[in-house]
Design a protein around this motif. Structure first.
Motif, PDB file in Angstrom:
ATOM      1  N   ARG A 136      64.146  56.915  30.166  1.00 24.39           N
ATOM      2  CA  ARG A 136      63.280  56.206  30.934  1.00 24.39           C
ATOM      3  C   ARG A 136      64.146  55.550  32.126  1.00 24.39           C
ATOM      4  O   ARG A 136      63.575  55.520  33.266  1.00 24.39           O
ATOM      5  CB  ARG A 136      62.394  55.126  30.070  1.00 24.39           C
ATOM      6  CG  ARG A 136      61.339  55.569  29.394  1.00 24.39           C
ATOM      7  CD  ARG A 136      60.928  54.341  28.442  1.00 24.39           C
ATOM      8  NE  ARG A 136      60.545  53.312  29.216  1.00 24.39           N
ATOM      9  CZ  ARG A 136      59.224  53.142  29.815  1.00 24.39           C
ATOM     10  NH1 ARG A 136      58.226  54.217  29.508  1.00 24.39           N
ATOM     11  NH2 ARG A 136      58.765  52.234  30.645  1.00 24.39           N
ATOM     12  N   GLY A 137      65.297  55.010  31.643  1.00 28.43           N
ATOM     13  CA  GLY A 137      66.170  54.499  32.792  1.00 28.43           C
ATOM     14  C   GLY A 137      66.200  55.545  34.108  1.00 28.43           C
ATOM     15  O   GLY A 137      66.482  55.319  35.217  1.00 28.43           O
TER      16      GLY A 137
ATOM     17  N   VAL B  57      55.861  64.044  35.917  1.00 31.61           N
ATOM     18  CA  VAL B  57      56.928  63.845  34.698  1.00 31.61           C
ATOM     19  C   VAL B  57      57.902  64.758  34.687  1.00 31.61           C
ATOM     20  O   VAL B  57      59.045  64.661  34.605  1.00 31.61           O
ATOM     21  CB  VAL B  57      56.249  62.914  33.945  1.00 31.61           C
ATOM     22  CG1 VAL B  57      57.351  62.376  32.912  1.00 31.61           C
ATOM     23  CG2 VAL B  57      55.156  61.943  34.324  1.00 31.61           C
ATOM     24  N   GLU B  58      57.255  65.887  34.422  1.00 35.60           N
ATOM     25  CA  GLU B  58      58.229  67.079  33.959  1.00 35.60           C
ATOM     26  C   GLU B  58      59.124  67.434  34.970  1.00 35.60           C
ATOM     27  O   GLU B  58      60.174  67.846  34.923  1.00 35.60           O
ATOM     28  CB  GLU B  58      57.396  68.223  33.440  1.00 35.60           C
ATOM     29  CG  GLU B  58      56.324  67.921  32.460  1.00 35.60           C
ATOM     30  CD  GLU B  58      55.341  68.996  32.231  1.00 35.60           C
ATOM     31  OE1 GLU B  58      54.619  69.119  31.156  1.00 35.60           O
ATOM     32  OE2 GLU B  58      54.893  69.870  33.229  1.00 35.60           O
ATOM     33  N   ASN B  59      58.700  67.314  36.230  1.00 38.57           N
ATOM     34  CA  ASN B  59      59.675  67.829  37.308  1.00 38.57           C
ATOM     35  C   ASN B  59      60.920  66.995  37.461  1.00 38.57           C
ATOM     36  O   ASN B  59      62.023  67.316  37.714  1.00 38.57           O
ATOM     37  CB  ASN B  59      58.884  67.840  38.650  1.00 38.57           C
ATOM     38  CG  ASN B  59      57.962  68.917  38.958  1.00 38.57           C
ATOM     39  OD1 ASN B  59      58.052  69.848  38.096  1.00 38.57           O
ATOM     40  ND2 ASN B  59      57.058  68.921  40.011  1.00 38.57           N
ATOM     41  N   ALA B  60      60.528  65.581  37.265  1.00 36.54           N
ATOM     42  CA  ALA B  60      61.787  64.627  37.427  1.00 36.54           C
ATOM     43  C   ALA B  60      62.398  64.602  35.967  1.00 36.54           C
ATOM     44  O   ALA B  60      63.781  64.788  35.888  1.00 36.54           O
ATOM     45  CB  ALA B  60      61.111  63.199  37.451  1.00 36.54           C
ATOM     46  N   LEU B  61      61.818  64.768  34.832  1.00 35.05           N
ATOM     47  CA  LEU B  61      62.612  64.984  33.722  1.00 35.05           C
ATOM     48  C   LEU B  61      63.382  66.315  33.565  1.00 35.05           C
ATOM     49  O   LEU B  61      64.601  66.305  32.733  1.00 35.05           O
ATOM     50  CB  LEU B  61      61.646  64.681  32.396  1.00 35.05           C
ATOM     51  CG  LEU B  61      62.118  65.028  30.958  1.00 35.05           C
ATOM     52  CD1 LEU B  61      63.009  63.600  30.836  1.00 35.05           C
ATOM     53  CD2 LEU B  61      61.032  64.914  29.925  1.00 35.05           C
ATOM     54  N   ALA B  62      62.948  67.322  34.065  1.00 34.95           N
ATOM     55  CA  ALA B  62      63.693  68.526  34.017  1.00 34.95           C
ATOM     56  C   ALA B  62      65.184  68.428  34.959  1.00 34.95           C
ATOM     57  O   ALA B  62      66.119  69.451  34.610  1.00 34.95           O
ATOM     58  CB  ALA B  62      63.008  69.714  34.588  1.00 34.95           C
TER      59      ALA B  62
ATOM     60  N   TYR C 284      55.592  53.248  35.233  1.00 37.12           N
ATOM     61  CA  TYR C 284      54.371  53.435  34.071  1.00 37.12           C
ATOM     62  C   TYR C 284      54.439  54.947  33.710  1.00 37.12           C
ATOM     63  O   TYR C 284      53.598  55.599  32.586  1.00 37.12           O
ATOM     64  CB  TYR C 284      53.150  53.088  34.666  1.00 37.12           C
ATOM     65  CG  TYR C 284      52.574  53.733  35.730  1.00 37.12           C
ATOM     66  CD1 TYR C 284      51.520  54.887  35.545  1.00 37.12           C
ATOM     67  CD2 TYR C 284      52.793  53.292  37.098  1.00 37.12           C
ATOM     68  CE1 TYR C 284      51.154  55.258  36.834  1.00 37.12           C
ATOM     69  CE2 TYR C 284      52.111  53.721  38.003  1.00 37.12           C
ATOM     70  CZ  TYR C 284      51.464  54.892  37.900  1.00 37.12           C
ATOM     71  OH  TYR C 284      50.802  55.656  39.175  1.00 37.12           O
ATOM     72  N   LYS C 285      54.952  55.869  34.437  1.00 37.44           N
ATOM     73  CA  LYS C 285      54.714  57.446  34.292  1.00 37.44           C
ATOM     74  C   LYS C 285      55.856  58.047  33.437  1.00 37.44           C
ATOM     75  O   LYS C 285      55.874  59.053  32.945  1.00 37.44           O
ATOM     76  CB  LYS C 285      54.850  58.155  35.742  1.00 37.44           C
ATOM     77  CG  LYS C 285      53.897  57.733  36.678  1.00 37.44           C
ATOM     78  CD  LYS C 285      54.097  58.506  38.138  1.00 37.44           C
ATOM     79  CE  LYS C 285      53.238  58.203  39.150  1.00 37.44           C
ATOM     80  NZ  LYS C 285      53.596  58.965  40.399  1.00 37.44           N
ATOM     81  N   ALA C 286      56.803  57.209  33.217  1.00 38.07           N
ATOM     82  CA  ALA C 286      58.074  57.510  32.314  1.00 38.07           C
ATOM     83  C   ALA C 286      57.573  57.652  30.916  1.00 38.07           C
ATOM     84  O   ALA C 286      56.979  56.671  30.570  1.00 38.07           O
ATOM     85  CB  ALA C 286      59.320  56.515  32.316  1.00 38.07           C
TER      86      ALA C 286
ATOM     87  N   ALA D 237      68.596  58.933  23.949  1.00 39.07           N
ATOM     88  CA  ALA D 237      67.328  58.184  23.355  1.00 39.07           C
ATOM     89  C   ALA D 237      66.540  57.881  24.506  1.00 39.07           C
ATOM     90  O   ALA D 237      66.775  58.155  25.748  1.00 39.07           O
ATOM     91  CB  ALA D 237      67.998  56.905  23.223  1.00 39.07           C
ATOM     92  N   ILE D 238      65.287  57.338  24.168  1.00 38.33           N
ATOM     93  CA  ILE D 238      64.064  57.260  25.118  1.00 38.33           C
ATOM     94  C   ILE D 238      64.395  56.315  26.069  1.00 38.33           C
ATOM     95  O   ILE D 238      64.071  56.538  27.421  1.00 38.33           O
ATOM     96  CB  ILE D 238      62.866  56.897  24.427  1.00 38.33           C
ATOM     97  CG1 ILE D 238      61.533  56.892  25.562  1.00 38.33           C
ATOM     98  CG2 ILE D 238      62.965  55.692  23.651  1.00 38.33           C
ATOM     99  CD1 ILE D 238      61.303  58.226  26.087  1.00 38.33           C
TER     100      ILE D 238
END
Length: 515
Positions: free
Chosen positions: A467-468, A422-427, A477-479, A462-463
């Motif tokens: 998530r999108g 999740v962190e790799n994608a979010l970053a 489900y990982k978001a 915003a969350i």
């Protein structure tokens, strides 16, 4: 031991009894055996050779059941794809495993062009369903009808049975290699407790069949000569209706599913009295939920299984009688008949009872290793014990209590989520300068994926926006379901994020650091 052994036994002993029930269609064990032998013949005609990987991307069905038999019958290896993953994640698992042939159903047929583009080595695609088939795909029913049965290769023992993908601590899924002996050791050991399934009963596949928890239940049901009842996926109304109509005796659910089933108005009027065993895992069950579930399923005994994909997957069991003891309901039970469990320190020395350490297990259920990852395999299996990454302690009676996770994993609604993925994608989001992902308590999901973000500037998305953005890269489900913004993340002297500090305030009022 070989997985198809149970099919041979049932064809000889109970050929006329139902093997599968799905959407108004019942097939006997004799019919199942014939279809499996023809299905295997079709795979051989597609030049599937010993040890080749054959994948499936589909919802629960009787076809899934036949696939799990037909692939080893053809001397090949199953690679079930996670239906909840994004196309990129699914494609990675197919490429990484070297999957040669893929079976898809109607729901996933539209994904095939993308998968072919990302995995040019995919030689053939089979289609099962009534909707439009992907271009170039072969119709499964035509293949089965057009081939004569072939003898069973009897692939078994320590030969590879399947590669099951689980989340990766480094941000990429990793394939767990399980042999026939691994899977059957876990299934037969679980059955030996007498707390899993009614011999000759009816097991409901409500959990996804790609998941090894349901896969282990599939093998146990086969060993006990039961009937497989399938619903495409979990909904409270669908599960309740299937239990009532088909007099289901055994079902596997995670606590979140149990809560939805017993509390849903859509399932309130269904007769659930046929259920004798309700199996659950992923997290303990609360006293309140246990009491509500016991009222709705008055004849059911409750059994918790703890383990992981690498353990095929069961290693400890909390029996029905244990659920009557308040202090034991928070435990994961004791070592299953096929398993040995210890609690060890960082040097792999066993610690005194009541002392927290890492939960490790050994036995015939322990994986062969991670596919093409020798270093990670060596680390996980050092000393001949599977190191779970879960922190816990054992009491004087051998009950194991999970209190923390040494590995950076969250269990939300029964699904494993590795923070690194999740962190790799979010970053990659332009508004994120740094981030950390943790699990926090949630009344519905057990744990909720929560993001702690250092923004690049004044913008604080915003969350819903985050998530999108993430759903284009990783499974929904990982978001994260919640987010907080901070000026800086707490760091150790070595510059590592101190996630324990981030989790502390969320878990301060609980007796554990995980659910």
């Amino acid at each position: 031991m070989y997985l198809t052994q149970a099919l041979h036994r049932q064809v000889r002993q109970t050929p006329g009894l139902p093997a599968t029930i799905f959407q108004g269609r019942t097939r006997t064990w004799a019919e199942c055996g014939d279809r499996v032998a023809r299905f295997a013949a079709a795979l051989l005609d597609l030049e599937v050779r010993p040890g080749d990987r054959v994948g499936i991307l589909a919802h629960n069905s009787d076809i899934y059941h036949e696939f799990l038999f037909a692939v080893p019958w053809a001397d090949a290896v199953v690679t079930p794809a996670n239906t909840r993953w994004s196309p990129a994640e699914i494609a990675f698992s197919l490429v990484d495993s070297g999957t040669d042939v893929l079976l898809v159903d109607d729901a996933f047929a539209p994904m095939v062009p993308t998968l072919r583009e990302q995995h040019p080595g995919l030689r053939a695609v089979l289609h099962s369903g009534t909707g439009p088939a992907p271009d170039g795909a072969l119709d499964l029913e035509e293949l089965i009808a057009g081939h004569d049965p072939v003898p069973d290769a009897c692939r078994g023992g320590d030969q590879l049975a399947g590669i099951y993908y689980t989340g990766g601590t480094t941000g990429r899924p990793k394939g767990v290699m399980l042999s026939h002996a691994n899977l059957l050791t876990s299934a037969l050991g679980s059955a030996a407790t007498g707390a899993f399934m009614v011999p000759g009963g009816r097991y409901l596949h409500a959990a996804p069949m790609f998941h090894l928890a349901d896969g282990a239940a599939w093998a146990t049901c086969n060993a006990l000569g039961g009937t497989h009842v399938m619903v495409p996926g979990f909904t409270p109304a669908g599960v309740a209706a299937a239990i009532q109509e088909h007099r289901v005796t055994d079902v596997l659910l995670v606590p979140t599913m149990i809560q939805m089933l017993v509390d849903s108005p859509d399932a309130a009027d269904a007769d659930l009295s046929s259920v004798r065993h309700l199996l659950y895992g992923a997290s303990p069950i609360s006293v309140a939920l246990l009491e509500r579930a016991a009222k709705r399923l008055p004849a059911a005994e409750f059994t918790q299984a703890y383990g992981m994909t690498e353990l095929s997957p069961v290693t400890t069991i909390l029996n029905p009688a244990d659920h009557a003891v308040d202090r034991l309901r928070r435990s994961a039970g004791r070592a299953a008949p096929h398993s040995e469990v210890r609690i060890v320190d960082e040097l792999d020395n066993e610690v005194p009872r009541g002392t927290v350490g890492e939960i490790v297990s050994r036995g015939g259920h322990v994986m062969q290793g991670y596919w093409n990852r020798p270093e990670e395999t060596e680390a996980a299996l050092r000393g001949g014990w599977m190191h779970s990454g879960d922190g816990g302690y054992m009491d004087d009676e051998g009950y194991v209590f999970v209190v923390d996770r040494i590995k950076d994993m969250i269990v939300s609604g029964g699904e494993n989520v590795y923070s690194a993925e999740v962190e790799n994608a979010l970053a990659k989001h332009p508004a994120v300068a740094a981030c950390a992902v943790i699990g926090v308590p949630d009344p519905d999901w057990g744990e909720r994926v929560h993001a702690v973000v250092v923004p690049t500037g004044a913008e604080r998305p915003a969350i819903e926006e985050l998530r999108g953005y993430l759903k284009e890269q990783i499974a929904g489900y990982k978001a994260p379901r919640s987010v907080e913004y901070v000026d800086a993340l707490p760091l150790s002297g070595a510059g590592k994020v101190l996630k324990r500090e981030l989790r502390k305030r969320h878990w301060a009022d609980t007796d554990r650091s995980v659910s």
